[in-house]
Design a protein around this motif. Sequence first.
Motif, PDB file in Angstrom:
ATOM      1  N   PRO A 163     125.612 -12.869 -46.785  1.00 10.67           N
ATOM      2  CA  PRO A 163     124.412 -12.143 -46.350  1.00 10.67           C
ATOM      3  C   PRO A 163     124.768 -10.844 -45.623  1.00 10.67           C
ATOM      4  O   PRO A 163     125.811 -10.768 -44.948  1.00 10.67           O
ATOM      5  CB  PRO A 163     123.718 -13.130 -45.402  1.00 10.67           C
ATOM      6  N   LEU A 164     123.957  -9.853 -45.779  1.00 10.02           N
ATOM      7  CA  LEU A 164     124.174  -8.592 -45.066  1.00 10.02           C
ATOM      8  C   LEU A 164     123.926  -8.790 -43.568  1.00 10.02           C
ATOM      9  O   LEU A 164     123.214  -9.700 -43.143  1.00 10.02           O
ATOM     10  CB  LEU A 164     123.236  -7.524 -45.614  1.00 10.02           C
ATOM     11  N   ASP A 165     124.532  -7.929 -42.779  1.00  9.37           N
ATOM     12  CA  ASP A 165     124.459  -8.087 -41.318  1.00  9.37           C
ATOM     13  C   ASP A 165     123.052  -7.834 -40.763  1.00  9.37           C
ATOM     14  O   ASP A 165     122.604  -8.511 -39.837  1.00  9.37           O
ATOM     15  CB  ASP A 165     125.449  -7.135 -40.634  1.00  9.37           C
ATOM     16  N   ASP A 166     122.359  -6.842 -41.290  1.00 15.23           N
ATOM     17  CA  ASP A 166     121.055  -6.454 -40.749  1.00 15.23           C
ATOM     18  C   ASP A 166     119.918  -6.853 -41.678  1.00 15.23           C
ATOM     19  O   ASP A 166     120.067  -6.859 -42.904  1.00 15.23           O
ATOM     20  CB  ASP A 166     120.994  -4.937 -40.517  1.00 15.23           C
ATOM     21  N   ARG A 167     118.790  -7.159 -41.082  1.00 16.88           N
ATOM     22  CA  ARG A 167     117.607  -7.490 -41.874  1.00 16.88           C
ATOM     23  C   ARG A 167     117.015  -6.235 -42.504  1.00 16.88           C
ATOM     24  O   ARG A 167     117.129  -5.134 -41.966  1.00 16.88           O
ATOM     25  CB  ARG A 167     116.544  -8.158 -40.994  1.00 16.88           C
ATOM     26  N   ALA A 181      98.442  -5.407 -39.958  1.00 17.67           N
ATOM     27  CA  ALA A 181      98.996  -6.759 -39.898  1.00 17.67           C
ATOM     28  C   ALA A 181      98.476  -7.622 -41.044  1.00 17.67           C
ATOM     29  O   ALA A 181      97.411  -7.363 -41.613  1.00 17.67           O
ATOM     30  CB  ALA A 181      98.642  -7.397 -38.559  1.00 17.67           C
ATOM     31  N   GLY A 182      99.247  -8.656 -41.379  1.00 17.13           N
ATOM     32  CA  GLY A 182      98.797  -9.647 -42.356  1.00 17.13           C
ATOM     33  C   GLY A 182      98.898  -9.242 -43.800  1.00 17.13           C
ATOM     34  O   GLY A 182      98.313  -9.902 -44.663  1.00 17.13           O
ATOM     35  N   VAL A 183      99.631  -8.178 -44.102  1.00 11.71           N
ATOM     36  CA  VAL A 183      99.789  -7.752 -45.501  1.00 11.71           C
ATOM     37  C   VAL A 183     100.977  -8.509 -46.108  1.00 11.71           C
ATOM     38  O   VAL A 183     102.098  -8.436 -45.584  1.00 11.71           O
ATOM     39  CB  VAL A 183     100.037  -6.235 -45.605  1.00 11.71           C
ATOM     40  N   PRO A 184     100.788  -9.263 -47.196  1.00 10.29           N
ATOM     41  CA  PRO A 184     101.907 -10.000 -47.807  1.00 10.29           C
ATOM     42  C   PRO A 184     102.880  -9.060 -48.510  1.00 10.29           C
ATOM     43  O   PRO A 184     102.473  -8.262 -49.352  1.00 10.29           O
ATOM     44  CB  PRO A 184     101.206 -10.936 -48.793  1.00 10.29           C
ATOM     45  N   ILE A 185     104.142  -9.151 -48.141  1.00 13.42           N
ATOM     46  CA  ILE A 185     105.194  -8.313 -48.744  1.00 13.42           C
ATOM     47  C   ILE A 185     106.092  -9.199 -49.602  1.00 13.42           C
ATOM     48  O   ILE A 185     106.644 -10.198 -49.114  1.00 13.42           O
ATOM     49  CB  ILE A 185     106.036  -7.608 -47.662  1.00 13.42           C
ATOM     50  N   THR A 186     106.237  -8.827 -50.860  1.00 13.09           N
ATOM     51  CA  THR A 186     107.099  -9.577 -51.781  1.00 13.09           C
ATOM     52  C   THR A 186     108.475  -8.923 -51.847  1.00 13.09           C
ATOM     53  O   THR A 186     108.587  -7.705 -52.060  1.00 13.09           O
ATOM     54  CB  THR A 186     106.481  -9.604 -53.198  1.00 13.09           C
ATOM     55  N   TRP A 187     109.504  -9.722 -51.630  1.00 14.24           N
ATOM     56  CA  TRP A 187     110.888  -9.230 -51.657  1.00 14.24           C
ATOM     57  C   TRP A 187     111.585  -9.768 -52.911  1.00 14.24           C
ATOM     58  O   TRP A 187     111.513 -10.956 -53.217  1.00 14.24           O
ATOM     59  CB  TRP A 187     111.657  -9.700 -50.422  1.00 14.24           C
ATOM     60  N   THR A 188     112.256  -8.860 -53.632  1.00 15.69           N
ATOM     61  CA  THR A 188     112.968  -9.247 -54.852  1.00 15.69           C
ATOM     62  C   THR A 188     114.320  -8.540 -54.901  1.00 15.69           C
ATOM     63  O   THR A 188     114.403  -7.336 -54.643  1.00 15.69           O
ATOM     64  CB  THR A 188     112.163  -8.850 -56.110  1.00 15.69           C
ATOM     65  N   ALA A 189     115.357  -9.296 -55.186  1.00 11.31           N
ATOM     66  CA  ALA A 189     116.693  -8.701 -55.353  1.00 11.31           C
ATOM     67  C   ALA A 189     116.876  -8.331 -56.816  1.00 11.31           C
ATOM     68  O   ALA A 189     116.709  -9.162 -57.708  1.00 11.31           O
ATOM     69  CB  ALA A 189     117.768  -9.697 -54.922  1.00 11.31           C
ATOM     70  N   GLU A 190     117.195  -7.061 -57.069  1.00  9.09           N
ATOM     71  CA  GLU A 190     117.401  -6.594 -58.436  1.00  9.09           C
ATOM     72  C   GLU A 190     118.889  -6.378 -58.685  1.00  9.09           C
ATOM     73  O   GLU A 190     119.617  -5.895 -57.827  1.00  9.09           O
ATOM     74  CB  GLU A 190     116.647  -5.289 -58.665  1.00  9.09           C
ATOM     75  N   GLY A 191     119.324  -6.725 -59.895  1.00  9.47           N
ATOM     76  CA  GLY A 191     120.728  -6.536 -60.244  1.00  9.47           C
ATOM     77  C   GLY A 191     121.635  -7.606 -59.655  1.00  9.47           C
ATOM     78  O   GLY A 191     122.832  -7.382 -59.476  1.00  9.47           O
ATOM     79  N   VAL A 195     117.231 -13.146 -51.858  1.00 14.67           N
ATOM     80  CA  VAL A 195     116.629 -12.822 -50.562  1.00 14.67           C
ATOM     81  C   VAL A 195     116.335 -14.127 -49.834  1.00 14.67           C
ATOM     82  O   VAL A 195     116.121 -15.166 -50.461  1.00 14.67           O
ATOM     83  CB  VAL A 195     115.336 -11.997 -50.722  1.00 14.67           C
ATOM     84  N   SER A 196     116.330 -14.075 -48.506  1.00 12.32           N
ATOM     85  CA  SER A 196     116.107 -15.296 -47.737  1.00 12.32           C
ATOM     86  C   SER A 196     114.686 -15.821 -47.883  1.00 12.32           C
ATOM     87  O   SER A 196     114.457 -17.027 -47.923  1.00 12.32           O
ATOM     88  CB  SER A 196     116.419 -15.049 -46.255  1.00 12.32           C
ATOM     89  N   GLU A 197     113.728 -14.918 -47.953  1.00  9.30           N
ATOM     90  CA  GLU A 197     112.328 -15.298 -48.142  1.00  9.30           C
ATOM     91  C   GLU A 197     111.689 -14.326 -49.120  1.00  9.30           C
ATOM     92  O   GLU A 197     111.815 -13.106 -48.981  1.00  9.30           O
ATOM     93  CB  GLU A 197     111.565 -15.262 -46.819  1.00  9.30           C
ATOM     94  N   GLY A 198     110.989 -14.879 -50.099  1.00 11.03           N
ATOM     95  CA  GLY A 198     110.410 -14.026 -51.134  1.00 11.03           C
ATOM     96  C   GLY A 198     109.066 -13.422 -50.762  1.00 11.03           C
ATOM     97  O   GLY A 198     108.666 -12.406 -51.340  1.00 11.03           O
ATOM     98  N   LEU A 199     108.368 -14.030 -49.807  1.00 10.54           N
ATOM     99  CA  LEU A 199     107.046 -13.531 -49.419  1.00 10.54           C
ATOM    100  C   LEU A 199     106.908 -13.624 -47.900  1.00 10.54           C
ATOM    101  O   LEU A 199     106.977 -14.708 -47.335  1.00 10.54           O
ATOM    102  CB  LEU A 199     105.942 -14.348 -50.101  1.00 10.54           C
ATOM    103  N   VAL A 200     106.687 -12.458 -47.249  1.00 13.29           N
ATOM    104  CA  VAL A 200     106.580 -12.410 -45.786  1.00 13.29           C
ATOM    105  C   VAL A 200     105.402 -11.507 -45.401  1.00 13.29           C
ATOM    106  O   VAL A 200     105.354 -10.350 -45.836  1.00 13.29           O
ATOM    107  CB  VAL A 200     107.874 -11.859 -45.144  1.00 13.29           C
TER     108      VAL A 200
END
Length: 207
Positions: A163-167, A181-191, A195-200
Amino acid sequence: MRTPSRLLSPRAIAEFCLALTLGACGGGDVTLPPDGEPASITILDGDGQSGRVGETLERPLLVQVSDARGEPVPGATVVFEFSQAGPGAAVVPDQKATNSDGQADTRLVLGTTVGQQAGQARVTVPEGRAPIVAPFSAEALSENANNMAPVAGLDQTGHVGQPLDDRLVVEVTDGFGNPVAGVPITWTAEGGGTVSEGLVPTDEDGR
């Protein structure tokens, strides 16, 4: 032989008691506004609303002006003003004469800063008279999400499979730059990678 006492009328008794009360309080110079003159102002509706920044609140702010007996005062001029609000805050109209029921209203337009916005309704009275005011407030909420920008974690390097050092952090704001506040953010690793959590959802700071 005792001299018979003279009976006092109810009005005389009331005036005598008022004189005693004012004298005991050191209020010999205290005078109440005459009947039919403004003595108080009360907010009847529209206080404590919430709405999005830059928008007009749904319900008008409604006040009533009364004299010392509690009777409505028609024709009194009421000035509406924000004392603590963001840019763009307004009252429309900013002053109005009371109607036959002693009432006047205005529409509140919220400023573009998130948080509580406050002001007052004030009756115009002759110079030297005590001010007659009633405070009001409203809560300005952020507008819909309009922009997202990275604020931390960019351009890091690390070892494969570790894992990388910084968030990674992004910030979501509305059209006026306020955090949302309260906006769902989707995280996706490309290539490759994960990611630790896909939806935050964003927190109160829009992050």
